[in-house]
Enzyme design. Structure first.
Site, PDB file in Angstrom:
ATOM      1  N   LYS A 187       0.835  -1.213   0.000  1.00  0.00           N
ATOM      2  CA  LYS A 187       0.000   0.000   0.000  1.00  0.00           C
ATOM      3  C   LYS A 187       0.865   1.256   0.000  1.00  0.00           C
ATOM      4  O   LYS A 187       0.641   2.189  -0.764  1.00  0.00           O
ATOM      5  CB  LYS A 187      -0.936   0.033   1.230  1.00  0.00           C
ATOM      6  CG  LYS A 187      -1.876  -1.156   1.327  1.00  0.00           C
ATOM      7  CD  LYS A 187      -2.790  -1.073   2.534  1.00  0.00           C
ATOM      8  CE  LYS A 187      -2.075  -1.054   3.868  1.00  0.00           C
ATOM      9  NZ  LYS A 187      -1.322  -2.306   4.187  1.00  0.00           N
TER      10      LYS A 187
ATOM     11  N   ARG B 210      -9.502   1.432   8.811  1.00  0.00           N
ATOM     12  CA  ARG B 210      -9.109   0.065   9.122  1.00  0.00           C
ATOM     13  C   ARG B 210     -10.153  -0.666   9.942  1.00  0.00           C
ATOM     14  O   ARG B 210      -9.962  -1.831  10.274  1.00  0.00           O
ATOM     15  CB  ARG B 210      -7.838   0.132   9.943  1.00  0.00           C
ATOM     16  CG  ARG B 210      -6.643  -0.588   9.353  1.00  0.00           C
ATOM     17  CD  ARG B 210      -5.487  -0.211  10.241  1.00  0.00           C
ATOM     18  NE  ARG B 210      -4.347  -0.997  10.110  1.00  0.00           N
ATOM     19  CZ  ARG B 210      -3.247  -0.602   9.454  1.00  0.00           C
ATOM     20  NH1 ARG B 210      -3.232   0.527   8.804  1.00  0.00           N
ATOM     21  NH2 ARG B 210      -2.196  -1.366   9.460  1.00  0.00           N
TER      22      ARG B 210
ATOM     23  N   ARG C 134      11.718  -6.063   4.772  1.00  0.00           N
ATOM     24  CA  ARG C 134      11.596  -4.609   4.590  1.00  0.00           C
ATOM     25  C   ARG C 134      12.639  -3.857   5.421  1.00  0.00           C
ATOM     26  O   ARG C 134      12.902  -4.194   6.573  1.00  0.00           O
ATOM     27  CB  ARG C 134      10.198  -4.136   4.999  1.00  0.00           C
ATOM     28  CG  ARG C 134      10.075  -2.611   4.970  1.00  0.00           C
ATOM     29  CD  ARG C 134       8.650  -2.134   5.005  1.00  0.00           C
ATOM     30  NE  ARG C 134       7.898  -2.623   6.134  1.00  0.00           N
ATOM     31  CZ  ARG C 134       6.595  -2.417   6.289  1.00  0.00           C
ATOM     32  NH1 ARG C 134       5.921  -1.764   5.366  1.00  0.00           N
ATOM     33  NH2 ARG C 134       5.974  -2.889   7.337  1.00  0.00           N
TER      34      ARG C 134
ATOM     35  N   ARG D  13      11.643  -2.171  10.993  1.00  0.00           N
ATOM     36  CA  ARG D  13      10.593  -1.635  11.850  1.00  0.00           C
ATOM     37  C   ARG D  13      10.349  -2.597  12.999  1.00  0.00           C
ATOM     38  O   ARG D  13      10.354  -3.818  12.799  1.00  0.00           O
ATOM     39  CB  ARG D  13       9.300  -1.475  11.022  1.00  0.00           C
ATOM     40  CG  ARG D  13       8.935  -0.039  10.743  1.00  0.00           C
ATOM     41  CD  ARG D  13       7.858   0.104   9.718  1.00  0.00           C
ATOM     42  NE  ARG D  13       6.573  -0.490  10.084  1.00  0.00           N
ATOM     43  CZ  ARG D  13       5.470  -0.388   9.359  1.00  0.00           C
ATOM     44  NH1 ARG D  13       5.493   0.302   8.220  1.00  0.00           N
ATOM     45  NH2 ARG D  13       4.358  -0.966   9.731  1.00  0.00           N
TER      46      ARG D  13
ATOM     47  N   ARG E 234      -0.231  -8.946  13.485  1.00  0.00           N
ATOM     48  CA  ARG E 234      -0.790  -7.927  12.573  1.00  0.00           C
ATOM     49  C   ARG E 234      -1.671  -8.572  11.508  1.00  0.00           C
ATOM     50  O   ARG E 234      -2.705  -8.030  11.134  1.00  0.00           O
ATOM     51  CB  ARG E 234       0.344  -7.131  11.915  1.00  0.00           C
ATOM     52  CG  ARG E 234       0.978  -6.128  12.879  1.00  0.00           C
ATOM     53  CD  ARG E 234       2.296  -5.617  12.362  1.00  0.00           C
ATOM     54  NE  ARG E 234       2.186  -4.874  11.124  1.00  0.00           N
ATOM     55  CZ  ARG E 234       3.186  -4.679  10.281  1.00  0.00           C
ATOM     56  NH1 ARG E 234       4.381  -5.176  10.556  1.00  0.00           N
ATOM     57  NH2 ARG E 234       3.002  -3.991   9.186  1.00  0.00           N
TER      58      ARG E 234
HETATM   59  P1  AP5 Z   1       4.930  -1.608   1.782  1.00  0.00           P
HETATM   60  O1  AP5 Z   1       4.596  -0.781   0.603  1.00  0.00           O
HETATM   61  O2  AP5 Z   1       5.703  -0.977   2.890  1.00  0.00           O
HETATM   62  O3  AP5 Z   1       3.607  -2.346   2.327  1.00  0.00           O
HETATM   63  P2  AP5 Z   1       2.370  -1.790   3.144  1.00  0.00           P
HETATM   64  O4  AP5 Z   1       1.160  -2.453   2.624  1.00  0.00           O
HETATM   65  O5  AP5 Z   1       2.379  -0.300   3.168  1.00  0.00           O
HETATM   66  O6  AP5 Z   1       2.743  -2.404   4.554  1.00  0.00           O
HETATM   67  P3  AP5 Z   1       2.661  -1.807   6.014  1.00  0.00           P
HETATM   68  O7  AP5 Z   1       3.309  -2.831   6.902  1.00  0.00           O
HETATM   69  O8  AP5 Z   1       3.235  -0.422   6.109  1.00  0.00           O
HETATM   70  O9  AP5 Z   1       1.165  -1.764   6.257  1.00  0.00           O
HETATM   71  P4  AP5 Z   1       0.472  -1.842   7.553  1.00  0.00           P
HETATM   72  O10 AP5 Z   1      -0.892  -1.566   7.114  1.00  0.00           O
HETATM   73  O11 AP5 Z   1       0.620  -3.044   8.383  1.00  0.00           O
HETATM   74  O12 AP5 Z   1       1.280  -0.782   8.460  1.00  0.00           O
HETATM   75  P5  AP5 Z   1       0.931   0.693   8.899  1.00  0.00           P
HETATM   76  O13 AP5 Z   1       2.179   1.455   8.884  1.00  0.00           O
HETATM   77  O14 AP5 Z   1      -0.245   1.199   8.176  1.00  0.00           O
HETATM   78  O15 AP5 Z   1       5.732  -2.908   1.236  1.00  0.00           O
HETATM   79  C1  AP5 Z   1       6.221  -3.894   2.139  1.00  0.00           C
HETATM   80  C2  AP5 Z   1       7.586  -4.402   1.610  1.00  0.00           C
HETATM   81  O16 AP5 Z   1       7.399  -5.074   0.367  1.00  0.00           O
HETATM   82  C3  AP5 Z   1       8.612  -3.284   1.328  1.00  0.00           C
HETATM   83  O17 AP5 Z   1       9.876  -3.762   1.667  1.00  0.00           O
HETATM   84  C4  AP5 Z   1       8.496  -3.045  -0.194  1.00  0.00           C
HETATM   85  O18 AP5 Z   1       9.725  -2.603  -0.746  1.00  0.00           O
HETATM   86  C5  AP5 Z   1       8.118  -4.434  -0.697  1.00  0.00           C
HETATM   87  N1  AP5 Z   1       7.199  -4.408  -1.845  1.00  0.00           N
HETATM   88  C6  AP5 Z   1       6.113  -3.611  -2.005  1.00  0.00           C
HETATM   89  N2  AP5 Z   1       5.470  -3.923  -3.141  1.00  0.00           N
HETATM   90  C7  AP5 Z   1       6.162  -4.969  -3.700  1.00  0.00           C
HETATM   91  C8  AP5 Z   1       5.988  -5.742  -4.881  1.00  0.00           C
HETATM   92  N3  AP5 Z   1       4.948  -5.531  -5.721  1.00  0.00           N
HETATM   93  N4  AP5 Z   1       6.865  -6.736  -5.139  1.00  0.00           N
HETATM   94  C9  AP5 Z   1       7.923  -6.980  -4.299  1.00  0.00           C
HETATM   95  N5  AP5 Z   1       8.137  -6.265  -3.156  1.00  0.00           N
HETATM   96  C10 AP5 Z   1       7.255  -5.274  -2.867  1.00  0.00           C
HETATM   97  O19 AP5 Z   1       0.458   0.459  10.394  1.00  0.00           O
HETATM   98  C11 AP5 Z   1       1.350   0.122  11.427  1.00  0.00           C
HETATM   99  C12 AP5 Z   1       0.616   0.133  12.759  1.00  0.00           C
HETATM  100  O20 AP5 Z   1       0.079   1.444  13.002  1.00  0.00           O
HETATM  101  C13 AP5 Z   1      -0.598  -0.786  12.878  1.00  0.00           C
HETATM  102  O21 AP5 Z   1      -0.216  -2.103  13.237  1.00  0.00           O
HETATM  103  C14 AP5 Z   1      -1.384  -0.086  13.982  1.00  0.00           C
HETATM  104  O22 AP5 Z   1      -0.811  -0.320  15.238  1.00  0.00           O
HETATM  105  C15 AP5 Z   1      -1.180   1.373  13.647  1.00  0.00           C
HETATM  106  N6  AP5 Z   1      -2.201   1.910  12.722  1.00  0.00           N
HETATM  107  C16 AP5 Z   1      -1.965   2.428  11.484  1.00  0.00           C
HETATM  108  N7  AP5 Z   1      -3.119   2.818  10.932  1.00  0.00           N
HETATM  109  C17 AP5 Z   1      -4.096   2.545  11.819  1.00  0.00           C
HETATM  110  C18 AP5 Z   1      -5.510   2.713  11.796  1.00  0.00           C
HETATM  111  N8  AP5 Z   1      -6.142   3.242  10.727  1.00  0.00           N
HETATM  112  N9  AP5 Z   1      -6.215   2.322  12.874  1.00  0.00           N
HETATM  113  C19 AP5 Z   1      -5.586   1.816  13.966  1.00  0.00           C
HETATM  114  N10 AP5 Z   1      -4.262   1.615  14.039  1.00  0.00           N
HETATM  115  C20 AP5 Z   1      -3.508   1.979  12.970  1.00  0.00           C
END
Ligand code: AP5
Length: 217
Positions: A15, A90, A129, A162, A173
């Protein structure tokens, strides 16, 4: 007409990677709730202190804190023409709140691209990552390695794993996503806004599919 796009999908599906690319192409802000929380933690704000334990455990931050933070972000002038939302909403409660926030300015969520991938793919992406300390730029040991080992290509700062990408937190997660976020798939399907995209493809192919879905290609 403002354009609000919600990128939905499990942790690690890409994402953030895609939101960065699409936001730049569309000239819209990329709003990542996870990045906003991490910024608050880094700056040791009151919000950052409140959310740290939830994030470290891989649990969702309570809806009231999350909604208040995103509401404030969306009220800024750069969101007047829309935004690419990544990681928010979410929960069904957050989805209702988003509709309410946008409704007050006669806007709504336009499209919800749902990126999906097999859990094995997600675990491989999250465990490999690397994120830069200074600007949050994202790499992958295998799929997108930096030019210089351990250093960010953009700002030269150190790359780190991270805290919530450690194996035991990743499995929580993924469970939290299945229980609390996956109901949004049917929510947005019922509204006719969901477009499913294969997140297992290489980055460029996922971007191309997204661009077709949004209508910018
Ligand atoms: P990346 O693009 O970083 O993936 P992502 O989907 O953004 O993953 P996240 O882990 O950031 O999502 P998340 O939803 O768990 O975390 P968030 O920060 O929102 O890609 C991942 C890896 O793959 C990278 O190394 C990239 O290079 C590689 N890659 C990408 N695309 C690829 C492809 N096509 N092919 C090969 N490799 C690829 O949330 C973290 C925490 O914050 C949550 O656990 C929660 O505690 C809190 N939080 C955040 N938002 C909320 C909310 N709305 N409500 C409540 N708590 C929240």
């Amino acid at each position: 007409m403002a354009s609000f796009i919600v990128l939905l999908g499990p942790p690690g599906v890409g994402k953030g990677t895609q939101a960065t690319i699409i936001a730049k192409k569309m000239g819209l802000p990329h709003i990542s709730s996870g990045d906003l929380f991490r910024e608050n933690m880094k700056n040791q704000t009151d919000l950052g202190k409140q959310v740290q334990a939830f994030m470290d455990r891989g649990e969702l931050v309570p809806d009231d804190l999350t909604i208040a933070m995103v509401r404030e972000r969306l009220s800024r002038p750069d969101c007047a023409k829309g935004a690419i939302l990544d990681g928010f909403p979410r929960t069904p409660e957050q989805a209702r709140a988003l509709s309410g926030i946008l409704g007050t300015r006669s806007a709504d969520v336009g499209l919800v691209p749902f990126l999906n991938a097999d859990p094995d793919v997600l675990v491989e992406r999250l465990s490999g990552r690397l994120t830069c300390r200074a600007g949050g730029h994202v790499y992958h040991r295998k799929f997108n390695p930096p030019a210089v080992n351990g250093k960010c290509d953009v700002d030269g700062s150190d790359l780190m794993q991270r805290e919530d990408d450690k194996a035991e937190t990743v499995s929580r997660r993924l469970r939290v996503y299945m229980e609390q976020t996956s109901p949004l798939i049917n929510h947005y399907k019922a509204e006719g806004k969901l477009v499913e995209i294969n997140g297992e493809l290489p980055v460029e192919q996922v971007t191309a599919a997204l661009e077709r879905a949004i209508g910018i290609r």
